[in-house]
Design a protein around this motif. Structure first.
Motif, PDB file in Angstrom:
ATOM      1  N   TYR A  56     -27.481  11.339   2.082  1.00 50.17           N
ATOM      2  CA  TYR A  56     -26.188  11.795   1.562  1.00 50.17           C
ATOM      3  C   TYR A  56     -26.096  13.313   1.572  1.00 50.17           C
ATOM      4  O   TYR A  56     -26.992  14.008   1.133  1.00 50.17           O
ATOM      5  CB  TYR A  56     -25.975  11.297   0.133  1.00 50.17           C
ATOM      6  CG  TYR A  56     -24.861  12.032  -0.577  1.00 50.17           C
ATOM      7  CD1 TYR A  56     -23.543  11.743  -0.279  1.00 50.17           C
ATOM      8  CD2 TYR A  56     -25.143  13.028  -1.505  1.00 50.17           C
ATOM      9  CE1 TYR A  56     -22.515  12.423  -0.900  1.00 50.17           C
ATOM     10  CE2 TYR A  56     -24.111  13.717  -2.136  1.00 50.17           C
ATOM     11  CZ  TYR A  56     -22.802  13.404  -1.833  1.00 50.17           C
ATOM     12  OH  TYR A  56     -21.797  14.087  -2.439  1.00 50.17           O
ATOM     13  N   GLN A  57     -24.961  13.816   2.090  1.00 53.03           N
ATOM     14  CA  GLN A  57     -24.645  15.238   1.989  1.00 53.03           C
ATOM     15  C   GLN A  57     -23.165  15.368   1.667  1.00 53.03           C
ATOM     16  O   GLN A  57     -22.332  14.815   2.372  1.00 53.03           O
ATOM     17  CB  GLN A  57     -24.917  15.974   3.308  1.00 53.03           C
ATOM     18  CG  GLN A  57     -26.360  15.929   3.750  1.00 53.03           C
ATOM     19  CD  GLN A  57     -26.526  16.678   5.051  1.00 53.03           C
ATOM     20  OE1 GLN A  57     -26.495  17.889   5.097  1.00 53.03           O
ATOM     21  NE2 GLN A  57     -26.688  15.960   6.127  1.00 53.03           N
ATOM     22  N   GLN A  58     -22.858  16.089   0.594  1.00 53.49           N
ATOM     23  CA  GLN A  58     -21.445  16.304   0.285  1.00 53.49           C
ATOM     24  C   GLN A  58     -20.797  17.078   1.430  1.00 53.49           C
ATOM     25  O   GLN A  58     -21.316  18.092   1.874  1.00 53.49           O
ATOM     26  CB  GLN A  58     -21.294  17.101  -1.008  1.00 53.49           C
ATOM     27  CG  GLN A  58     -19.839  17.303  -1.417  1.00 53.49           C
ATOM     28  CD  GLN A  58     -19.133  15.993  -1.697  1.00 53.49           C
ATOM     29  OE1 GLN A  58     -19.663  15.140  -2.397  1.00 53.49           O
ATOM     30  NE2 GLN A  58     -17.965  15.818  -1.141  1.00 53.49           N
ATOM     31  N   ARG A  59     -19.680  16.597   1.921  1.00 56.18           N
ATOM     32  CA  ARG A  59     -19.029  17.248   3.058  1.00 56.18           C
ATOM     33  C   ARG A  59     -18.549  18.644   2.680  1.00 56.18           C
ATOM     34  O   ARG A  59     -17.875  18.840   1.681  1.00 56.18           O
ATOM     35  CB  ARG A  59     -17.835  16.403   3.539  1.00 56.18           C
ATOM     36  CG  ARG A  59     -18.277  15.064   4.111  1.00 56.18           C
ATOM     37  CD  ARG A  59     -17.136  14.395   4.830  1.00 56.18           C
ATOM     38  NE  ARG A  59     -17.574  13.132   5.421  1.00 56.18           N
ATOM     39  CZ  ARG A  59     -16.814  12.404   6.218  1.00 56.18           C
ATOM     40  NH1 ARG A  59     -15.606  12.805   6.526  1.00 56.18           N
ATOM     41  NH2 ARG A  59     -17.254  11.281   6.717  1.00 56.18           N
ATOM     42  N   TYR A  74     -11.977   8.532   1.969  1.00 57.23           N
ATOM     43  CA  TYR A  74     -12.580   8.411   3.296  1.00 57.23           C
ATOM     44  C   TYR A  74     -11.667   7.713   4.283  1.00 57.23           C
ATOM     45  O   TYR A  74     -11.839   7.829   5.497  1.00 57.23           O
ATOM     46  CB  TYR A  74     -13.912   7.636   3.194  1.00 57.23           C
ATOM     47  CG  TYR A  74     -13.750   6.219   2.681  1.00 57.23           C
ATOM     48  CD1 TYR A  74     -13.556   5.165   3.551  1.00 57.23           C
ATOM     49  CD2 TYR A  74     -13.781   5.945   1.308  1.00 57.23           C
ATOM     50  CE1 TYR A  74     -13.396   3.875   3.092  1.00 57.23           C
ATOM     51  CE2 TYR A  74     -13.623   4.658   0.842  1.00 57.23           C
ATOM     52  CZ  TYR A  74     -13.429   3.621   1.729  1.00 57.23           C
ATOM     53  OH  TYR A  74     -13.261   2.349   1.270  1.00 57.23           O
ATOM     54  N   ASN A 122     -19.849   7.058  13.488  1.00 51.66           N
ATOM     55  CA  ASN A 122     -20.967   7.569  12.697  1.00 51.66           C
ATOM     56  C   ASN A 122     -22.101   8.059  13.596  1.00 51.66           C
ATOM     57  O   ASN A 122     -22.692   9.120  13.361  1.00 51.66           O
ATOM     58  CB  ASN A 122     -21.477   6.490  11.749  1.00 51.66           C
ATOM     59  CG  ASN A 122     -20.475   6.187  10.652  1.00 51.66           C
ATOM     60  OD1 ASN A 122     -19.933   7.094  10.037  1.00 51.66           O
ATOM     61  ND2 ASN A 122     -20.201   4.921  10.420  1.00 51.66           N
ATOM     62  N   ARG A 158     -23.496  11.965  14.034  1.00 51.61           N
ATOM     63  CA  ARG A 158     -24.888  12.340  13.814  1.00 51.61           C
ATOM     64  C   ARG A 158     -25.424  13.165  14.980  1.00 51.61           C
ATOM     65  O   ARG A 158     -26.138  14.144  14.791  1.00 51.61           O
ATOM     66  CB  ARG A 158     -25.721  11.079  13.597  1.00 51.61           C
ATOM     67  CG  ARG A 158     -25.456  10.435  12.243  1.00 51.61           C
ATOM     68  CD  ARG A 158     -26.258   9.157  12.075  1.00 51.61           C
ATOM     69  NE  ARG A 158     -26.197   8.722  10.688  1.00 51.61           N
ATOM     70  CZ  ARG A 158     -25.660   7.590  10.278  1.00 51.61           C
ATOM     71  NH1 ARG A 158     -25.138   6.759  11.150  1.00 51.61           N
ATOM     72  NH2 ARG A 158     -25.650   7.260   9.001  1.00 51.61           N
ATOM     73  N   PRO A 204     -21.562   3.619   5.425  1.00 48.57           N
ATOM     74  CA  PRO A 204     -21.828   5.059   5.339  1.00 48.57           C
ATOM     75  C   PRO A 204     -20.662   5.831   4.736  1.00 48.57           C
ATOM     76  O   PRO A 204     -20.869   6.812   4.019  1.00 48.57           O
ATOM     77  CB  PRO A 204     -22.075   5.458   6.800  1.00 48.57           C
ATOM     78  CG  PRO A 204     -22.521   4.207   7.476  1.00 48.57           C
ATOM     79  CD  PRO A 204     -21.763   3.105   6.791  1.00 48.57           C
ATOM     80  N   GLU A 205     -19.420   5.374   5.011  1.00 48.89           N
ATOM     81  CA  GLU A 205     -18.253   6.078   4.479  1.00 48.89           C
ATOM     82  C   GLU A 205     -18.219   5.986   2.957  1.00 48.89           C
ATOM     83  O   GLU A 205     -17.977   6.983   2.259  1.00 48.89           O
ATOM     84  CB  GLU A 205     -16.963   5.481   5.068  1.00 48.89           C
ATOM     85  CG  GLU A 205     -16.742   5.785   6.523  1.00 48.89           C
ATOM     86  CD  GLU A 205     -17.613   4.949   7.451  1.00 48.89           C
ATOM     87  OE1 GLU A 205     -17.817   5.370   8.598  1.00 48.89           O
ATOM     88  OE2 GLU A 205     -18.094   3.875   7.021  1.00 48.89           O
ATOM     89  N   ASN A 245     -21.067   8.116   1.336  1.00 48.16           N
ATOM     90  CA  ASN A 245     -20.787   9.551   1.293  1.00 48.16           C
ATOM     91  C   ASN A 245     -19.638   9.897   0.355  1.00 48.16           C
ATOM     92  O   ASN A 245     -19.607  10.971  -0.235  1.00 48.16           O
ATOM     93  CB  ASN A 245     -20.475  10.070   2.698  1.00 48.16           C
ATOM     94  CG  ASN A 245     -21.713  10.188   3.557  1.00 48.16           C
ATOM     95  OD1 ASN A 245     -22.785  10.481   3.062  1.00 48.16           O
ATOM     96  ND2 ASN A 245     -21.566   9.947   4.849  1.00 48.16           N
ATOM     97  N   HIS A 297     -31.896   8.848  -2.613  1.00 45.64           N
ATOM     98  CA  HIS A 297     -31.031   8.278  -1.574  1.00 45.64           C
ATOM     99  C   HIS A 297     -31.186   6.758  -1.513  1.00 45.64           C
ATOM    100  O   HIS A 297     -30.192   6.014  -1.507  1.00 45.64           O
ATOM    101  CB  HIS A 297     -31.390   8.914  -0.228  1.00 45.64           C
ATOM    102  CG  HIS A 297     -30.598   8.392   0.929  1.00 45.64           C
ATOM    103  ND1 HIS A 297     -31.025   8.521   2.233  1.00 45.64           N
ATOM    104  CD2 HIS A 297     -29.435   7.718   1.001  1.00 45.64           C
ATOM    105  CE1 HIS A 297     -30.136   7.957   3.038  1.00 45.64           C
ATOM    106  NE2 HIS A 297     -29.172   7.466   2.323  1.00 45.64           N
TER     107      HIS A 297
END
Length: 486
Positions: free
Chosen positions: A59-62, A74, A131, A135, A339-340, A343, A407
């Motif tokens: 996870y990474q905050q956009r 999302y 996705n 990446r 994944p959406e 995140n 995570h």
């Protein structure tokens, strides 16, 4: 670690160890020459913040969404009508190095994009990338900074069967030239590339390391010497959309989802074309296909999130045409991990933050904020936590903030959120991403034996070995906008 070695880090604490290499955790005792002493011997010398690049698919905050840990929508990507949604991949890449201010090499951009098989995506809006494509673009961004070391945490997650060996072969070439030196963080179930010479296993505040042939580390990884070889065309995913049913499979329960002649396109770019699909009660489906084939888009149609779902003439969800259903009615019948959602899920701390119990409880209404729960719902949460306690640590506390979990624990809690309401349809998209082996084992066992007979599952994965069911699985393979039934 020596420059003539190739390393992979595994284990529950691999990400923490990788972040220690980045200087984000204190190393005790302090190293006199620092973690990366070779950087000071370069001409000119480089500081770690410019010499080391890191890409994590945890996870990474956009960065482009200033939510402060709150939920963000999302599903907006499917409309692609806002100005910020028109930004292309090429336009999103800075023209200067963010730390040194030096101009980035535009020729290198074209070369990297081609090597990573995303050159045809450079002038497409970011929001339409899959996705797996996103990446690979993240890896390209860091390589454009021309670091001395590139650390990749779980780079194989979400890549299709054709892109995995291609990416590993590309990374091997970079590492062989030390341009840059590559350090991998892998899940235990990921195949260890044959060019990796050394392994470190980080767990329980301990690190076991050694050559890959050493008895001390061999139990911790899965060797796969074919992982860096290109997949022959005959073995690559088939291009047309195809339906496969297990031998002797009969029509089961009532239809939950009925799709006929589905068409989704953005301007002149077709994503899905004339697709037919029926999901019935009690069925297990494996949805697969290459990156960019439309899997995420198709799932957004099933959940009613895609704006073009309203215009489909033959889209029936849970017995009613899509147009007659409010979004909340659809969402209440579907439990989903993706994944959406991972995140986007809120991770605020403090009084406004969701606890683990709160996060699981949002699954009763498929929402993303706190709602008061009934005594029956509290009992249901207790029942689920008790059922899965074997996958959780002894000191696991369901009253801590969701955002404070690792995570893997967050992925697992969001799976519990998906099943809490025993929905008619479960959609599990890369559900095991980030989970340690123990959680994966327990989750698979539940999917085999713990579901109600009438519940259906759509399981999305590029890894056949991740499927919980050895038999009786139907398969939908997406390809290039064609539909073929078998």
């Amino acid at each position: 670690m020596q420059q003539n070695q190739s390393w992979a880090i595994l284990g529950l604490q691999k990400t923490s160890l990788l972040r220690a290499f980045l200087g984000q955790h204190r190393v005790v005792p302090a190293l006199p020459s620092g973690i990366w002493p070779f950087l000071s011997n370069l001409e000119p010398p480089k500081a770690p913040d410019s010499g080391i690049a890191f890409v994590s698919f945890a996870y990474q905050q956009r960065r482009t969404i200033p939510t402060g840990g709150a939920f963000y929508d999302y599903s907006a990507r499917y409309g692609a009508v806002r100005e910020e949604d028109k930004v292309t991949l090429r336009e999103s890449i800075p023209i200067c190095h963010p730390r040194t201010g030096a101009a980035l090499d535009t020729n290198l951009l074209e070369t990297l994009a081609k090597s990573l098989a995303i050159d045809h995506l450079l002038d497409l809006p970011l929001v339409v990338l899959s996705n797996g494509q996103t990446r690979r673009a993240a890896i390209m961004r860091q390589l454009l900074l021309e670091p001395e070391v590139l650390i990749l945490d779980e780079p194989l997650t979400g890549l299709d069967i054709k892109q995995r060996p291609s990416l590993l072969e590309f990374l091997h070439g970079l590492h062989r030239r030390k341009d840059p030196w590559i350090l991998l963080g892998l899940r235990r179930q990921d195949p260890l590339p044959d060019w990796v010479t050394h392994v470190a296993y980080a767990q329980d505040n301990n690190v076991i390391s050694g050559h890959r042939t050493s008895d001390s580390v061999r139990p911790f990884f899965r060797a796969d010497r074919s992982s860096t070889k290109r997949v022959p065309d005959a073995l690559a995913p088939e291009r047309p959309t195809k339906h496969f049913s297990p031998p002797g499979a009969a029509v089961t329960g009532n239809p939950l989802i009925q799709i006929r002649g589905l068409n989704i396109q953005y301007e002149n770019r077709k994503i899905l074309s004339e697709l037919d699909w029926t999901i019935r009660e009690g069925e297990r489906w494996h949805l697969t296909g290459p990156n960019g084939s439309g899997k995420t888009t198709l799932l957004s149609v099933l959940t009613g999130d895609h704006p073009q779902s309203y215009t489909q003439k033959n889209l029936v969800l849970f017995g009613k045409p899509r147009r007659q259903l409010a979004l909340s009615q659809i969402h209440s019948r579907i439990g989903i991990c993706s994944p959406e959602i991972f995140n986007a899920f809120p991770r605020r701390s403090g009084p406004e933050g969701l606890t683990v119990r709160d996060a699981i409880g949002t699954g009763f209404e498929s929402i993303f904020s706190f709602r008061p729960r009934t005594p029956e719902q509290e009992r249901r949460i207790d029942e689920v936590l008790q059922k899965f306690k074997g996958a959780l640590s002894n000191d696991f506390d369901a009253d801590v903030h969701f955002g404070s979990l690792s995570h893997g624990e967050q992925s697992f809690v969001l799976f519990l959120r998906a099943i809490i309401n025993e929905p008619p349809l479960l959609i599990l998209d890369e559900v095991f991403s980030g989970m340690p082996g123990e959680m994966i084992t327990v989750t698979k066992e539940f999917l085999r034996t713990g579901l109600k007979h009438e519940q259906s599952v759509v399981f999305v994965s590029h890894w056949d070995e991740e499927l919980p069911w050895p038999t009786e699985v139907r398969r939908l393979v997406l390809g290039d906008n064609n539909c073929d039934h078998r």
